[in-house]
Design a protein around this motif. Structure first.
Motif, PDB file in Angstrom:
ATOM      1  N   UNK A 130       0.873  -1.230   0.069  1.00 19.35           N
ATOM      2  CA  UNK A 130       0.046  -0.096  -0.162  1.00 19.35           C
ATOM      3  C   UNK A 130       0.973   1.246  -0.012  1.00 19.35           C
ATOM      4  N   UNK A 131       1.922   1.217   0.731  1.00 17.66           N
ATOM      5  CA  UNK A 131       2.973   2.414   0.875  1.00 17.66           C
ATOM      6  C   UNK A 131       3.397   2.732  -0.474  1.00 17.66           C
ATOM      7  N   UNK A 132       3.828   1.467  -1.218  1.00 25.54           N
ATOM      8  CA  UNK A 132       4.742   1.730  -2.604  1.00 25.54           C
ATOM      9  C   UNK A 132       3.766   2.294  -3.490  1.00 25.54           C
ATOM     10  N   UNK A 133       2.368   2.013  -3.328  1.00 26.01           N
ATOM     11  CA  UNK A 133       1.227   2.741  -4.320  1.00 26.01           C
ATOM     12  C   UNK A 133       1.171   3.992  -3.853  1.00 26.01           C
ATOM     13  N   UNK A 134       0.902   4.427  -2.851  1.00 22.57           N
ATOM     14  CA  UNK A 134       0.692   5.766  -2.115  1.00 22.57           C
ATOM     15  C   UNK A 134       1.991   6.690  -2.248  1.00 22.57           C
ATOM     16  N   UNK A 135       3.438   6.212  -1.946  1.00 15.38           N
ATOM     17  CA  UNK A 135       4.335   7.020  -1.967  1.00 15.38           C
ATOM     18  C   UNK A 135       5.221   6.858  -3.163  1.00 15.38           C
ATOM     19  N   UNK A 136       5.267   5.853  -3.999  1.00 12.32           N
ATOM     20  CA  UNK A 136       6.051   5.783  -5.012  1.00 12.32           C
ATOM     21  C   UNK A 136       6.779   4.600  -4.651  1.00 12.32           C
ATOM     22  N   UNK A 137       7.627   4.593  -3.701  1.00 15.48           N
ATOM     23  CA  UNK A 137       8.569   3.328  -3.448  1.00 15.48           C
ATOM     24  C   UNK A 137       8.445   2.826  -1.785  1.00 15.48           C
ATOM     25  N   UNK A 138       8.713   1.698  -1.502  1.00 14.24           N
ATOM     26  CA  UNK A 138       8.771   1.302  -0.080  1.00 14.24           C
ATOM     27  C   UNK A 138       9.925   0.328   0.117  1.00 14.24           C
ATOM     28  N   UNK A 139      10.711   0.100   1.264  1.00 11.41           N
ATOM     29  CA  UNK A 139      11.345  -0.875   1.588  1.00 11.41           C
ATOM     30  C   UNK A 139      11.102  -1.610   2.751  1.00 11.41           C
ATOM     31  N   UNK A 140      11.396  -2.716   2.809  1.00 12.69           N
ATOM     32  CA  UNK A 140      11.447  -3.569   4.020  1.00 12.69           C
ATOM     33  C   UNK A 140      12.829  -4.113   4.340  1.00 12.69           C
ATOM     34  N   UNK A 141      13.159  -3.368   5.555  1.00 15.23           N
ATOM     35  CA  UNK A 141      14.410  -3.593   6.031  1.00 15.23           C
ATOM     36  C   UNK A 141      14.722  -4.645   6.920  1.00 15.23           C
ATOM     37  N   UNK A 142      15.907  -5.215   7.408  1.00 15.62           N
ATOM     38  CA  UNK A 142      16.010  -6.270   8.422  1.00 15.62           C
ATOM     39  C   UNK A 142      17.412  -6.204   8.848  1.00 15.62           C
ATOM     40  N   UNK A 143      17.852  -6.658   9.989  1.00 15.94           N
ATOM     41  CA  UNK A 143      19.425  -6.734  10.429  1.00 15.94           C
ATOM     42  C   UNK A 143      19.960  -7.921   9.483  1.00 15.94           C
TER      43      UNK A 143
ATOM     44  N   UNK B 127      10.072   3.281   5.054  1.00 17.63           N
ATOM     45  CA  UNK B 127      10.714   2.184   5.385  1.00 17.63           C
ATOM     46  C   UNK B 127      10.025   1.533   6.384  1.00 17.63           C
ATOM     47  N   UNK B 128      10.024   0.054   6.335  1.00 15.72           N
ATOM     48  CA  UNK B 128       9.638  -0.790   7.224  1.00 15.72           C
ATOM     49  C   UNK B 128      10.535  -1.626   7.798  1.00 15.72           C
ATOM     50  N   UNK B 129      10.835  -1.370   9.010  1.00 14.40           N
ATOM     51  CA  UNK B 129      12.097  -2.180   9.813  1.00 14.40           C
ATOM     52  C   UNK B 129      11.454  -3.332  10.519  1.00 14.40           C
ATOM     53  N   UNK B 130      11.838  -4.591  10.026  1.00 11.27           N
ATOM     54  CA  UNK B 130      11.271  -5.620  10.737  1.00 11.27           C
ATOM     55  C   UNK B 130      12.379  -6.197  11.763  1.00 11.27           C
ATOM     56  N   UNK B 131      11.809  -6.785  12.877  1.00 10.77           N
ATOM     57  CA  UNK B 131      12.855  -7.255  13.977  1.00 10.77           C
ATOM     58  C   UNK B 131      13.297  -6.330  14.956  1.00 10.77           C
ATOM     59  N   UNK B 132      12.532  -5.277  15.202  1.00  9.76           N
ATOM     60  CA  UNK B 132      12.981  -4.327  16.050  1.00  9.76           C
ATOM     61  C   UNK B 132      12.802  -4.907  17.577  1.00  9.76           C
ATOM     62  N   UNK B 133      13.578  -5.827  18.001  1.00 15.30           N
ATOM     63  CA  UNK B 133      13.407  -6.566  18.860  1.00 15.30           C
ATOM     64  C   UNK B 133      14.446  -6.751  19.682  1.00 15.30           C
ATOM     65  N   UNK B 134      14.779  -7.013  21.000  1.00 22.06           N
ATOM     66  CA  UNK B 134      15.924  -7.531  21.819  1.00 22.06           C
ATOM     67  C   UNK B 134      16.275  -8.802  21.334  1.00 22.06           C
ATOM     68  N   UNK B 135      17.694  -8.836  21.017  1.00 26.31           N
ATOM     69  CA  UNK B 135      18.305 -10.142  20.490  1.00 26.31           C
ATOM     70  C   UNK B 135      18.216 -10.253  19.064  1.00 26.31           C
ATOM     71  N   UNK B 136      17.201  -9.613  18.253  1.00 28.17           N
ATOM     72  CA  UNK B 136      17.283  -9.646  16.876  1.00 28.17           C
ATOM     73  C   UNK B 136      17.994  -8.187  16.503  1.00 28.17           C
ATOM     74  N   UNK B 137      17.818  -6.995  17.080  1.00 30.38           N
ATOM     75  CA  UNK B 137      18.400  -6.070  16.925  1.00 30.38           C
ATOM     76  C   UNK B 137      18.383  -5.039  18.143  1.00 30.38           C
ATOM     77  N   UNK B 138      19.469  -4.900  18.864  1.00 28.43           N
ATOM     78  CA  UNK B 138      21.075  -5.380  18.401  1.00 28.43           C
ATOM     79  C   UNK B 138      20.948  -7.234  18.479  1.00 28.43           C
ATOM     80  N   UNK B 139      21.758  -7.539  17.335  1.00 25.98           N
ATOM     81  CA  UNK B 139      21.863  -8.884  17.216  1.00 25.98           C
ATOM     82  C   UNK B 139      22.402  -9.799  18.328  1.00 25.98           C
ATOM     83  N   UNK B 140      22.007 -10.914  18.738  1.00 30.14           N
ATOM     84  CA  UNK B 140      22.645 -11.357  19.642  1.00 30.14           C
ATOM     85  C   UNK B 140      23.892 -12.021  19.495  1.00 30.14           C
ATOM     86  N   UNK B 141      23.770 -12.776  18.187  1.00 25.07           N
ATOM     87  CA  UNK B 141      24.992 -13.538  17.664  1.00 25.07           C
ATOM     88  C   UNK B 141      26.241 -12.575  17.690  1.00 25.07           C
ATOM     89  N   UNK B 142      26.003 -11.335  17.095  1.00 26.41           N
ATOM     90  CA  UNK B 142      27.065 -10.231  16.983  1.00 26.41           C
ATOM     91  C   UNK B 142      27.797  -9.946  18.548  1.00 26.41           C
TER      92      UNK B 142
END
Length: 550
Positions: A334-347, A478-493
């Protein structure tokens, strides 16, 4: 009356900090350019100022870190600078690796590049595994060996004992084929310049001014190459942002950009202060977040005066329900139609897979470099072998036998596959368990692969990108998925880090980069039961009505 400057139109378009940077005198100079602050515009103006001062275009070199950046900068010179200063296209714009390659060619050394290091590293790992002491430590996976090899070549770090055999085998295979790799390019060029006075003099007289974009990304060998090429004039103009140093795995180190003045005590530093890209709410939140870091320059990061933004410029989305990938896919479409472009980001790439699968199920075109398990080369080999089996066998057991025969098993010392390969095999075998006949599974797999290929479109207005792949880019939404503890910041890192505090600061810089890709709207997706610590550092609360997606 003094003649009117040809580049005055460029300079008039700059803000006070940008203009001060563009008009710096000769000598070493450092421009700190936060996200969205117009660093490329400033750099183009700087090149115009140098040309206006009488520097020949061919004596100016601009160094970038990848070919796309070099192509974009060349295009900007051609469209914005050359119409004002004819001949500006002769400014040399190259990647660091291209410059290093030319140094070696000029030195008379053969330059035959290894296209991809990992396959050869896997072969070296197999050799080392076959020869190792059964009582000794296992040989690390190819990806870790690859990182250790770079650290050894670029920084002179000691190779761990369990990796010595594999890395020696890799170097032997490389020499047998008469090849060099990317690390050898820069390290080799530095070595030749340091020991060959004539070659060094030739290159140091070739350019009188050297400009380096994204300076925060240099590794130790690249910094030595830059310093050699800039000497003895030291007309070195570097642009970068300590807060966007996110490539430690490529051996970048924030201390290099922070320590520039230690290398050049007479250098001047200009700080760009205005983020022209992001909504003010995103600028405020990202500034609060990054100011928690200690290893950084203290800096102002402000919004342009008078900018107005929509009330829904920032928002949060509940990612705790089973249908969260479908809701994210729908929102992005829906956002890509409304605003022209959208991006789904993840760590990480793995965190994008559920959303990519939701897009495929919904039939939504998207751009991504991600691949599904079916597209993995090792899975393709598995399915090709399965074509030779009777049609009515049970696919799960048939594929598992092929996998065992080929010794594609975790823990098998002759196995050269990486974690991603094994994850792809696991996923396909899990899917195959739902079928009773092999022929029906193979037909379904072929149809799924065809559907995926049809929906993947590099020109689609919706993209899926990791944060590492997003630096230098922007999207309206921009939609950032995984904005959670152990995912962002990344636990393994953090767990695997030698210095967890420095690793956490890099994770925070990654988060800052993710936030500042949004030009109009930012949405963070996470489980409210375990929000990332970064959310509170940004000044947000999971239950805040002001940040709920509308």
């Amino acid at each position: 009356m003094a003649p009117r400057s040809r580049v005055e139109p460029l300079l008039r378009a700059l803000d006070p900090e940008q203009r001060a940077a563009a008009e710096l005198p000769d000598g070493p100079a450092q421009v700190i350019a936060p996200a969205g602050s117009g660093k490329t515009t400033t750099l183009i103006a700087r090149l115009g100022v140098l040309l206006e001062r009488g520097v020949a275009p061919g004596q100016i070199a601009v160094v970038t870190f990848n070919r796309d950046a070099a192509a974009e900068l060349s295009a900007r010179i051609a469209t914005r600078l050359a119409p004002l200063v004819p001949g500006a296209e002769a400014i040399e714009v190259r990647t660091l690796h291209a410059l290093a390659r030319q140094v070696l060619i000029d030195a008379g050394e053969p330059v035959r590049m290894l296209a991809d290091r990992l396959p050869l590293m896997r072969a070296a790992r197999r050799r080392a595994s076959a020869r190792r002491d059964p009582e000794g430590a296992p040989v690390p996976e190819a990806a870790l060996l690859d990182a250790q090899l770079s650290a050894w070549k670029v920084e002179g770090r000691q190779v761990p004992e369990e990796s010595v055999g594999a890395i020696a085998a890799f170097e032997a295979l490389l020499a047998t084929r008469g090849l060099i790799d990317f690390d050898d390019l820069v390290v080799g060029a530095v070595a030749r310049l340091e020991r060959d006075d004539r070659l060094r003099a030739s290159w140091q007289t070739r350019f009188t001014h050297l400009c380096v974009d994204e300076f925060q990304d240099v590794d130790a060998a690249q910094l030595r190459l830059v310093r050699l090429l800039a000497a003895p004039h030291d007309n070195l103009f570097v642009v970068g942002d300590d807060d966007q140093t996110i490539y430690a795995w490529r051996l970048a180190d924030v201390r290099r950009i922070l320590g520039f003045r230690d290398l050049y005590p007479a250098s001047r530093r200009i700080q760009l202060a205005t983020n022209y890209r992001c909504p003010s709410s995103v600028i405020t939140a990202s500034r609060r977040l990054i100011e928690v870091n200690e290893q950084r320059f203290a800096k102002r990061i402000e919004s342009p005066q008078g900018r107005r933004e929509a009330s829904e410029a920032t928002g949060l989305l509940d990612g705790s329900t089973p249908d969260w990938p479908e809701r994210v896919a729908d929102l992005a479409a829906r956002e890509s139609v409304l605003r022209g472009r959208s991006c789904i980001l993840a760590r990480t790439r793995a965190e994008l897979v559920p959303v990519m699968q939701a897009l495929i199920r919904a039939g939504i075109r998207h751009a991504t470099s991600l691949t599904t398990p079916l597209e993995s080369a090792v899975v393709q080999a598995l399915l090709e072998a399965a074509q030779q089996l009777p049609a009515d066998v049970e696919p799960f057991h048939a594929l598992r036998r092929i996998r065992a025969v080929r010794r594609w098993q975790r823990g098998d010392q002759s196995d050269a596959l990486g974690d991603e390969d094994h994850a792809a095999l696991d996923a396909v075998l899990g899917w195959a368990a739902g079928f009773r006949r092999l022929d029906r599974f193979l037909v379904a797999a072929q149809a799924a692969a065809a559907r995926t290929a049809t929906l993947r479109d590099s020109s689609a207005p919706l993209e899926l990108v990791t944060v590492h792949g997003a630096k230098g880019r922007e999207w309206p939404t921009v939609i950032v998925v995984g904005w959670e503890e152990e995912r962002f910041p990344n636990r393994r890192a953090l767990v695997d880090a030698v210095d967890p505090e420095r690793a956490l600061e890099e994770e925070r810089r990654l988060a800052y980069v993710a936030l500042t890709r949004a030009a109009e709207r930012l949405v963070l997706v996470f489980d409210p039961a375990r929000p990332s610590r970064f959310l509170e550092e940004m000044g947000y609360r999971p239950t805040s009505g002001a940040t709920t997606v509308r």
